[in-house]
Enzyme design. Structure first.
Site, PDB file in Angstrom:
ATOM      1  N   ALA A  35      64.348  54.387  56.373  1.00  0.00           N
ATOM      2  CA  ALA A  35      64.787  55.493  57.084  1.00  0.00           C
ATOM      3  C   ALA A  35      65.391  56.986  56.505  1.00  0.00           C
ATOM      4  O   ALA A  35      64.779  57.690  56.904  1.00  0.00           O
ATOM      5  CB  ALA A  35      65.938  55.036  57.493  1.00  0.00           C
ATOM      6  N   LYS A 116      41.171  45.134  30.133  1.00  0.00           N
ATOM      7  CA  LYS A 116      39.839  46.285  31.073  1.00  0.00           C
ATOM      8  C   LYS A 116      39.752  45.862  32.332  1.00  0.00           C
ATOM      9  O   LYS A 116      39.531  44.614  32.460  1.00  0.00           O
ATOM     10  CB  LYS A 116      38.085  45.518  30.670  1.00  0.00           C
ATOM     11  N   GLU A 173      41.805  54.177  35.333  1.00  0.00           N
ATOM     12  CA  GLU A 173      41.240  53.579  36.356  1.00  0.00           C
ATOM     13  C   GLU A 173      41.364  53.501  37.807  1.00  0.00           C
ATOM     14  O   GLU A 173      43.119  53.695  37.762  1.00  0.00           O
ATOM     15  CB  GLU A 173      41.082  51.888  35.833  1.00  0.00           C
ATOM     16  N   CYS A 414      17.329  24.842  64.659  1.00  0.00           N
ATOM     17  CA  CYS A 414      16.851  25.029  65.904  1.00  0.00           C
ATOM     18  C   CYS A 414      15.443  24.665  65.702  1.00  0.00           C
ATOM     19  O   CYS A 414      14.300  24.234  66.662  1.00  0.00           O
ATOM     20  CB  CYS A 414      16.383  26.738  66.030  1.00  0.00           C
ATOM     21  N   CYS A 429      12.704  29.762  57.394  1.00  0.00           N
ATOM     22  CA  CYS A 429      12.445  29.055  58.859  1.00  0.00           C
ATOM     23  C   CYS A 429      12.378  30.902  59.654  1.00  0.00           C
ATOM     24  O   CYS A 429      13.152  31.688  59.802  1.00  0.00           O
ATOM     25  CB  CYS A 429      14.424  29.201  59.850  1.00  0.00           C
ATOM     26  N   CYS A 434      15.247  31.898  66.237  1.00  0.00           N
ATOM     27  CA  CYS A 434      16.985  30.534  65.514  1.00  0.00           C
ATOM     28  C   CYS A 434      18.008  30.999  66.092  1.00  0.00           C
ATOM     29  O   CYS A 434      18.428  32.318  65.148  1.00  0.00           O
ATOM     30  CB  CYS A 434      16.346  30.211  64.548  1.00  0.00           C
TER      31      CYS A 434
HETATM   32  S1  IVH Z   1      39.221  52.548  27.398  1.00  0.00           S
HETATM   33  C1  IVH Z   1      36.165  55.585  25.322  1.00  0.00           C
HETATM   34  N1  IVH Z   1      40.295  51.355  28.045  1.00  0.00           N
HETATM   35  O1  IVH Z   1      35.385  50.432  30.838  1.00  0.00           O
HETATM   36  C2  IVH Z   1      36.340  55.112  25.977  1.00  0.00           C
HETATM   37  N2  IVH Z   1      38.519  51.684  29.078  1.00  0.00           N
HETATM   38  O2  IVH Z   1      32.966  50.449  29.686  1.00  0.00           O
HETATM   39  C3  IVH Z   1      37.109  55.251  26.131  1.00  0.00           C
HETATM   40  N3  IVH Z   1      38.241  50.319  31.064  1.00  0.00           N
HETATM   41  O3  IVH Z   1      34.798  53.785  31.571  1.00  0.00           O
HETATM   42  C4  IVH Z   1      37.689  53.921  27.190  1.00  0.00           C
HETATM   43  N4  IVH Z   1      39.985  49.382  31.399  1.00  0.00           N
HETATM   44  O4  IVH Z   1      36.575  53.714  32.697  1.00  0.00           O
HETATM   45  C5  IVH Z   1      39.912  51.853  27.928  1.00  0.00           C
HETATM   46  N5  IVH Z   1      42.104  49.474  29.181  1.00  0.00           N
HETATM   47  C6  IVH Z   1      40.898  50.475  28.986  1.00  0.00           C
HETATM   48  C7  IVH Z   1      40.128  49.555  30.035  1.00  0.00           C
HETATM   49  C8  IVH Z   1      38.692  50.924  29.902  1.00  0.00           C
HETATM   50  C9  IVH Z   1      39.105  50.193  31.777  1.00  0.00           C
HETATM   51  C10 IVH Z   1      37.065  50.921  31.572  1.00  0.00           C
HETATM   52  C11 IVH Z   1      36.399  52.965  31.244  1.00  0.00           C
HETATM   53  C12 IVH Z   1      35.480  52.654  30.162  1.00  0.00           C
HETATM   54  C13 IVH Z   1      34.892  51.735  31.095  1.00  0.00           C
HETATM   55  C14 IVH Z   1      33.881  51.721  29.859  1.00  0.00           C
END
Ligand code: IVH
Length: 753
Positions: A35, A116, A173, A414, A429, A434
Site C-alpha cells: 500500500a 546458458k 537474455e 469414428c 482417418c 470424425c
Molecule cells: S555469452 C559472443 N552467456 O546464447 C557471445 N550467452 O549461442 C557471448 N546465451 O546469443 C555470449 N546464456 O544470447 C552468453 N550465459 C550466457 C548465455 C548466452 C544464453 C545466449 C546468447 C547468445 C547465444 C549464443
C-alpha cells in the site's frame, strides 16, 4: 509547487520508487508495504501528469507500457552480437582447450562457467546512465528496437545513477521464469487464448508485441551475461565486469564457476547439470568463457563466434522404464499416432507416463514391442519420446505391434476406414466428420479471421469437443449459458469452471456469428485448400451458402483447372517417358478434347475475371465438400437452425472494370499497405480493398501503390515518404472508394512518386 521544486520532487520520488523496485524484485527484501509503495507510485504519477514536460521515458511509472507502436525500427549493433559455437561432448571441450593452450602458450587459462539461459538475446544501451535503447540480436549486425517492451521488465534498471559509465551496452537474455510461464498459460487457457509451447516461445512472442501495455502484463525477466560498447570503465576481465553489474543493480547470471584447468571446466559443467533444473527458468547448456580480456583478444573471433567461448549443450536426460502397452491416438488432423503406455518415470523435471512412438515405421525401425524395457527422453526438453529398446532385457513374452491390425483398419474414434497416402508414413482417418478432427475444425471456425467467436480459444475448443458438448461445429449454435457456466475446462482433480460471464459471451457472439458473411463461413469451415482468399473469391460468385453445391460457375472453374493442369503437364511431348502407340493415341484423344474445351471455358469465364486465388483445386475441394454426405447434412442442419450465410460481395460478373466502376478501377490491381490507428480494424479495410480487387501487403516497397495511414503512423509512413509512395488518409481512402478518383477523390496528401 514551482517547476524547480517539482523537478526535485519527481527526482526524489523516482529514486524512491526505483530503490523499492530493486529491493522487491532483485533482493526479494521489500522494506515497505504494497500500500505504501502504491502511494509513492501514485504521487509520482500525479506529479508527472501535472508537469508532463518533466516526465522522462525512463521514469519507473513507464513500466506499465505506453502507446502501441506501428512496427519495430532497426538499429545497428556497434559491436556485433556474435553467436557461440556449440559442443556436445567432453572430447570437444578438450579440443577447445587444446586449441586455446596452443594459441596462448599457457596450460592454465582463467575460465568462467555459467548457465546458458534459453531465452531471447538483447542488448541494452545506456547513455549517461539512462536506458536509450534495447535491441534484439537480429542477424548479429542489426536488430529490432524493442525499448518500449523492455522498459516493462520488472527489476530491470532504467537509470543507472551517478556511477554509470558514459556509454554502457549490457547484453543478456530476456526470458520467462517457469512459474510465471505456467501461470500465464493457465490464464490464457481460461480466457480462451492459445497457449505457448515453452517459455522461450512465449518470450519471443511477447517481445514481438507492438503494444507494450500487453507486454507489461507478461512475466518477463532479464539476466545480464555480457556487454557490447563500454566506455570510461577500467576493467580487464569478466569477473570485474560482474562486479560492475552488481554495483549498477543488474540481475546477474548465477551460479558461476571459476577455474583455470580443463578438468575444472568439466567438473563445473557437470555440477551445473545437477543444479540447473532447480533454477526456475529454462537452461539448455553451460557457457564456458575465458575470463581475461587480454586472453580473449589474443584468441580473437571468427565472423560468427568468438574463439574464447563455447556452449556445452546438455544431452536430454534419459531414463529406462517398462513399456506396458501401446495405444493409438487420433490427432487433430486425423493422424493415428501410436503411444507408449509406460511405468511412470521421472525425466527432466516431470513424471512421464506416456510417450509418442511417432508412427509404425518408427516402431519397426526401433523394433519396439509391448513388454520391452525402453529408454525415454524429452525432445526439446518437452515432449517425451521412446529413444530405443534395451534388447538385452527383452523377455520372451514381449509382443510385436502392428498399428493397422490393432485398430482393425478403422479409426478408433469414428470407426471409419483409415488410409495411408502414397509416400506418407502415417495412417490417417479421412472422415471429415470424425470427432477427433472436430476440435481442430472448431478452432479454425471460431478464430478471428473466421467467425471470431469470443471466449472459445484453443483449450476451450478442445475441451468442448473432448467432453462431447460440441461434436459438430454447428453444435456451437445450440449451446446454452447454463451449460457453459458449469462447464469444466480444468481436470477432474483440479476443476475450473468456464463461468457465467464467459458462457454468456460465447452464446452472444455465436448469435452474432450466425449473420457473419459467407466468406468468413467458408474460410471457417476449414475445407482443405480453401484459405481466406479462395473463400472470399468463392463468396463473390454465389449469393448464399446453399447455392454452392449447385454452382455452375464454380464447377466450371474446377473443370478448367483440372483440364488445364492435364494439358500443362503436356503428356504427349514428354521426352522422359516412352509412350506405346496405344497410350499415345489415348493421350492424344484426350488432349484434342481438352484443348478446345479449356479455350471455351476461358472465354466463358473471362467476364467473371476469376482471381487465381480460387483455382481448380480449391473449387474441386469446395464442391466435393458441399456435395458430400457430411456437407449435405451440414446444409440441412443449417436450414433447420435458420442459418444461411449471405455473400457480402456477391458480384459474379467482374462488373467492376466493365461497368466503368471507378472505385474498383482505382483499387483493382493496386497494392496497399495499412498502418496507424483507423476508425475500424485493419482487417475491415483489408477486406474492402480485396473485394475491390486490390492487394494488401505487410511492408512498404517500391511496388506499393498506396499507404493507407491512420493516426500515429510510424516507420511505415516515413518509409513511404522516402520511397515516394502515395499516402492516403482515411478520408482520402473513402473518397477513392466511393468512386472519386477524380476531383473529390484526390488524395489529401498524395506525394509525387
Ligand atoms: S555469452 C559472443 N552467456 O546464447 C557471445 N550467452 O549461442 C557471448 N546465451 O546469443 C555470449 N546464456 O544470447 C552468453 N550465459 C550466457 C548465455 C548466452 C544464453 C545466449 C546468447 C547468445 C547465444 C549464443
Amino acid at each position: 509547487m514551482t517547476p524547480e521544486e517539482a523537478r526535485t520532487e519527481i527526482a526524489r520520488l523516482s529514486a524512491e520508487v526505483e530503490r523499492h523496485d530493486q529491493l522487491y524484485y532483485q533482493q526479494a527484501t521489500p522494506e515497505i508495504s504494497d500500500a505504501d509503495y502504491d502511494k509513492l507510485f501514485r504521487d509520482l504519477e500525479l506529479l508527472e501528469a501535472a508537469h508532463p514536460e518533466l516526465a522522462s521515458p525512463n521514469s519507473p511509472t513507464k513500466r506499465v507500457g505506453g502507446q502501441p507502436i506501428d512496427g519495430f525500427d532497426q538499429r545497428e549493433h556497434v559491436v556485433p552480437m556474435l553467436s557461440i559455437d556449440d559442443v556436445f561432448s567432453e572430447e570437444e571441450v578438450h579440443d577447445f582447450w587444446t586449441r586455446m593452450v596452443k594459441n596462448l602458450l599457457d596450460a592454465k587459462i582463467p575460465m568462467m562457467i555459467e548457465p546458458k539461459i534459453d531465452g531471447v538475446a538483447a542488448s541494452l544501451i545506456y547513455r549517461d546512465g539512462e536506458l536509450e535503447a534495447a535491441v534484439t540480436r537480429g542477424d548479429g549486425s542489426a536488430g529490432d528496437v524493442i525499448t518500449e517492451n523492455v522498459r516493462t521488465i520488472p527489476g530491470l534498471p532504467l537509470r543507472l545513477g551517478a556511477d554509470a559509465p558514459p556509454v554502457l551496452e549490457v547484453r543478456g537474455e530476456i526470458y520467462m521464469p517457469n512459474d510465471g510461464f505456467a501461470k500465464m498459460n493457465v490464464a490464457r487457457e481460461e480466457e480462451g487464448l492459445a497457449t505457448f509451447a515453452n517459455p522461450r516461445n512465449a518470450t519471443a512472442g511477447t517481445l514481438k508485441l507492438l503494444d507494450s501495455r500487453e507486454v507489461a502484463k507478461r512475466p518477463l525477466a532479464f539476466i545480464a551475461h555480457g556487454f557490447g560498447q563500454l566506455e570510461g570503465v577500467e576493467i580487464d576481465s569478466f569477473s570485474q565486469y560482474r562486479d560492475l553489474l552488481k554495483t549498477l543493480n543488474f540481475p546477474r547470471n548465477e551460479p558461476v564457476w571459476y577455474t583455470d584447468t580443463v578438468d575444472g571446466v568439466l567438473a563445473a559443467i557437470s555440477e551445473l547439470d545437477e543444479k540447473r533444473h532447480s533454477l526456475g527458468y529454462a537452461t539448455d547448456g553451460a557457457v564456458v568463457k575465458v575470463d581475461s580480456f587480454a586472453a580473449q583478444q589474443q584468441l580473437g573471433a571468427t565472423s560468427r563466434a568468438p574463439r574464447w567461448a563455447i556452449a556445452f549443450k546438455y544431452p536430454p536426460e534419459q531414463k529406462e522404464t517398462l513399456l506396458r502397452d501401446i495405444t493409438v491416438q487420433v490427432g487433430r488432423t486425423g493422424t493415428l499416432t501410436p503411444v507408449a503406455e509406460l511405468d511412470p518415470v521421472h525425466v527432466s523435471g516431470t513424471t512421464v507416463r506416456r510417450a509418442t512412438l511417432h508412427n509404425q515405421d518408427e516402431i519397426d525401425r526401433k523394433d519396439v514391442r509391448i513388454g520391452d524395457t525402453v529408454v525415454i527422453q524429452k525432445a526439446g526438453e518437452i515432449i517425451p519420446e521412446v529413444v530405443k529398446v534395451i534388447t538385452a532385457k527383452r523377455e520372451a513374452s514381449s509382443v510385436p505391434f502392428d498399428l493397422y491390425d490393432y485398430v482393425e483398419g478403422k479409426c478408433p474414434r469414428c470407426e471409419q476406414p483409415i488410409e495411408k497416402a502414397e509416400g506418407f508414413v502415417a495412417w490417417k482417418c479421412v472422415n471429415f466428420a470424425c470427432p477427433a478432427q472436430a476440435s481442430n475444425r472448431l478452432k479454425q471456425f471460431v478464430s478471428r479471421k473466421a467467425l471470431d467467436i469470443d471466449g472459445v480459444g484453443s483449450i476451450v475448443a478442445e475441451k468442448l469437443v473432448e467432453r462431447g458438448l460440441v461434436e459438430d461445429i454447428l453444435d456451437l449454435f445450440e449451446l446454452r449459458v447454463d451449460q457453459l457456466a458449469d462447464f469444466n475446462i480444468g481436470t477432474a482433480v483440479e476443476p475450473r469452471m468456464l463461468g457465467e460471464k464467459n458462457g454468456t459471451k460465447i452464446v452472444e457472439t455465436s448469435l452474432r456469428a450466425r449473420e457473419a458473411p459467407l466468406s468468413k463461413w467458408l474460410y471457417g469451415l476449414g475445407i482443405p485448400q480453401v484459405g481466406e482468399s479462395a473463400a472470399l473469391e468463392a463468396s463473390r460468385l454465389v449469393e448464399t451458402m446453399h447455392d454452392i453445391p449447385g454452382s455452375e460457375l464454380i464447377d466450371k472453374i474446377r473443370e478448367r483447372g483440372e483440364k488445364d493442369t492435364w494439358l500443362k503437364a503436356n503428356p504427349m511431348r514428354s521426352k522422359k517417358v516412352e509412350l506405346s502407340a496405344e497410350e499415345y493415341t489415348e493421350r492424344k484423344a484426350k488432349h484434342d478434347e481438352y484443348k478446345p474445351r479449356v479455350k471455351e471455358l476461358n472465354t466463358e469465364l473471362e467476364d467473371y475475371a476469376i482471381s487465381p486465388e480460387l483455382g481448380g483445386v480449391a473449387s474441386r475441394s469446395l464442391l466435393e465438400f458441399f456435395r458430400s454426405d457430411s456437407g449435405q447434412a451440414m446444409l440441412a442442419r443449417m436450414k433447420d437452425l435458420g442459418i444461411n450465410p449471405q455473400s457480402h460481395n456477391y458480384r459474379p460478373l467482374a462488373a467492376a472494370a466493365a461497368d466503368g466502376d471507378s472505385a474498383a478501377s482505382e483499387i483493382a490491381g493496386k497494392t496497399f499497405v495499412i498502418t496507424g490507428t483507423l476508425s475500424q480494424g485493419r482487417d475491415a479495410f483489408k477486406a474492402r480493398i480485396q473485394e475491390a480487387g486490390g492487394k494488401v501487403s505487410g511492408s512498404i516497397s517500391k511496388k506499393t501503390d498506396y499507404l493507407l495511414a491512420g493516426a500515429s503512423a510510424g516507420s511505415k509512413l516515413t518509409k513511404a515518404e522516402s520511397l515516394g509512395v502515395a499516402v492516403l488518409s482515411e478520408e482520402a481512402f473513402e473518397a477513392l472508394v466511393s468512386g472519386g478518383g477524380g476531383d473529390q477523390g484526390e488524395p489529401e496528401f498524395k506525394l509525387e512518386g
